[in-house]
Design an enzyme around this catalytic site. Structure first.
Site, PDB file in Angstrom:
ATOM      1  N   LYS A 145      55.066 -40.449  39.708  1.00  0.00           N
ATOM      2  CA  LYS A 145      54.875 -39.580  40.893  1.00  0.00           C
ATOM      3  C   LYS A 145      55.712 -38.328  40.716  1.00  0.00           C
ATOM      4  CE  LYS A 145      53.109 -40.697  44.769  1.00  0.00           C
ATOM      5  NZ  LYS A 145      51.775 -40.977  45.083  1.00  0.00           N
TER       6      LYS A 145
HETATM    7  N1  GLU Z   1      48.163 -39.835  45.275  1.00  0.00           N
HETATM    8  C1  GLU Z   1      47.269 -40.942  45.225  1.00  0.00           C
HETATM    9  C2  GLU Z   1      48.031 -42.256  45.395  1.00  0.00           C
HETATM   10  O1  GLU Z   1      49.139 -42.279  45.894  1.00  0.00           O
HETATM   11  C3  GLU Z   1      46.359 -40.918  44.013  1.00  0.00           C
HETATM   12  C4  GLU Z   1      47.051 -41.044  42.695  1.00  0.00           C
HETATM   13  C5  GLU Z   1      46.130 -40.857  41.493  1.00  0.00           C
HETATM   14  O2  GLU Z   1      44.927 -40.778  41.674  1.00  0.00           O
HETATM   15  O3  GLU Z   1      46.668 -40.811  40.392  1.00  0.00           O
HETATM   16  O4  GLU Z   1      47.514 -43.305  45.117  1.00  0.00           O
END
Ligand code: GLU
Length: 425
Positions: free
Chosen positions: A111
């Site tokens: 993240k």
């Molecule tokens: N931000 C989204 C999540 O927390 C999608 C992450 C992604 O598709 O890599 O799952």
């Protein structure tokens, strides 16, 4: 377990660690694996000088954390929000590891984000910020190393700026470096709606397995951004009644049902994509806090972490909570809700439609061959349904809450991968 347990002043990270250690202890995970999986593999901070429209320079703080790459490249979004810091990214990165593991897709977790208030930035400032962020984290991202995606306050525009910057730096197109791109430029039909459709699939399966009618079921959707809008639209199509919606501008309560299409159009046409000024017959404007407490069968918190907490959990009337956001129910709230018999479908199951959709986009990018929206949804919905029942059945068979069940299933797959691959790196 004889490891020294890590703790954090950051509530989200502390919760992530507590949940991990609790599940690890219950499954008898060996100490070495506990040590490995309780830390991120890599965490970086970057400073981001941005030329502002008025000619001044502002330096923003950005972060990218790769929690685990045991199952595949790190995968997870990057967000723009004033509260973003390294520890929040670490917590959310670990949640991505468990999410991808549970979803059965070949990814680890990561993240990132930038500490900023995107509402204060013009489009061109956001573009320069995104391109600088991409350039600064370029050494650690790649379609086989770490693949970012949209998250809070980021979307298709940020993703295409990100892809374009890295592609130009590398002198070749790299569409698979990021997911959530616009459909017209290597994006995928179905990806925008995927998280909300996945949340709705969990709500529907939960109600059905509990022998409750989906038609006419009363829902509160907190947060009317990408996740909330598509969850509301899909549940509306299933015949449920959305009695309350909300965003940063407050709560909108309509006991006879929100006109979801009208609210969606309102947000789409609002310059800041907000519900501000929305009204319809029979609707009352309440606060964002009050909307959580109105009479309903299901509450789907689809905004930010900590929405359901020690202060409000005791007053929540909904019997089911389906976590569309990451970390919206605090552990204190969990402890209050459990004796009340409230069933909580955990975030990394409920909102996994987004990353499953990202996986589909990446697969299409690597092949240079695109699916129809129907093909996309025909693959997404059965995976979400299977995953829901895998966790549901585990929780019934082992008499544990769904959150604990999800952790136990997810940690096992990652721990097995670490063991099989060994610990050289
Ligand atoms: N931000 C989204 C999540 O927390 C999608 C992450 C992604 O598709 O890599 O799952």
């Amino acid at each position: 377990m004889s490891v020294t347990k890590r703790t954090s002043k950051n509530v989200l990270l502390d919760t992530a660690l507590k949940n991990f250690y609790g599940a690890a202890e219950e499954m008898g995970l060996e100490d070495g694996l506990v040590e490995i999986l309780s830390r991120p593999e890599r965490a970086i901070s970057v400073s981001l000088p941005v030329a502002m429209d008025d000619g001044s320079i502002r330096v923003f703080e950005g972060y990218r954390v790769q929690h685990s790459t045991a199952l595949g490249p790190a995968k997870g979004g990057f967000r723009y929000h004033p509260d973003v810091d390294l520890e929040e990214c670490e917590a959310l990165g670990s949640l991505m590891t468990w999410k991808c593991s549970l979803a059965g897709i070949p990814y680890g977790g990561g993240k990132g984000g930038v500490s900023c208030d995107p509402l204060e930035l013009s489009t061109s400032e956001r573009e320069r910020l995104t391109r600088t962020f991409a350039a600064r984290i370029a050494p650690i991202v790649g379609e086989w190393t770490d693949i970012p995606a949209p998250d809070v306050n980021t979307g298709a525009a940020e993703m295409i700026w990100f892809m374009d910057t890295i592609s130009k730096m590398h002198g070749k197109l790299e569409p698979g470096i990021v997911t959530g791109k616009p459909i017209s430029i290597w994006g995928s039909k179905g990806r925008t709606a995927a998280t909300g459709v996945g949340v709705a699939t969990c709500i529907k399966e939960l109600l059905e397995t509990e022998k409750a009618d989906v038609k006419g079921a009363r829902l509160i959707i907190q947060g009317f951004g990408n996740v909330g809008t598509y969850a509301a639209k899909t549940m509306d199509e299933f015949g449920a009644k959305i009695v309350g919606i909300s965003d940063v501008t407050g709560g909108y309560y309509a006991p006879d049902g929100i006109d979801v299409k009208k609210a969606f159009d309102h947000v789409t046409n609002h310059p800041k994509k907000m519900l501000e000024g929305y009204s319809q017959p029979g609707m009352t404007k309440v606060s964002g806090e009050e909307i959580l407490l109105v009479d309903a069968d299901v509450l789907a918190p689809c905004a930010l972490e900590g929405a359901v907490n020690a202060k409000n959990a005791g007053s929540i009337k909904a019997r089911y909570i389906v976590e569309g956001a990451n970390g919206p129910v605090t552990p204190e709230a969990d402890a209050i809700l459990e004796p009340k018999g409230v069933i909580v479908v955990p975030d990394f199951l409920a909102n996994s439609g987004g990353v499953i959709g990202s996986y589909f986009e990446w697969v299409q990018n690597l092949n240079g061959y695109f699916w129809t929206e129907e093909e996309y949804n025909n693959r997404l919905i059965p995976i979400m349904t299977d995953n829901f029942y895998r966790v549901w059945n585990y929780s019934k068979e082992h008499d544990v809450k769904m959150r604990r069940a999800a952790f136990l299933v997810a940690i096992k797959r990652v721990a097995d991968a670490v063991k099989m691959r060994g610990t050289f790196l």
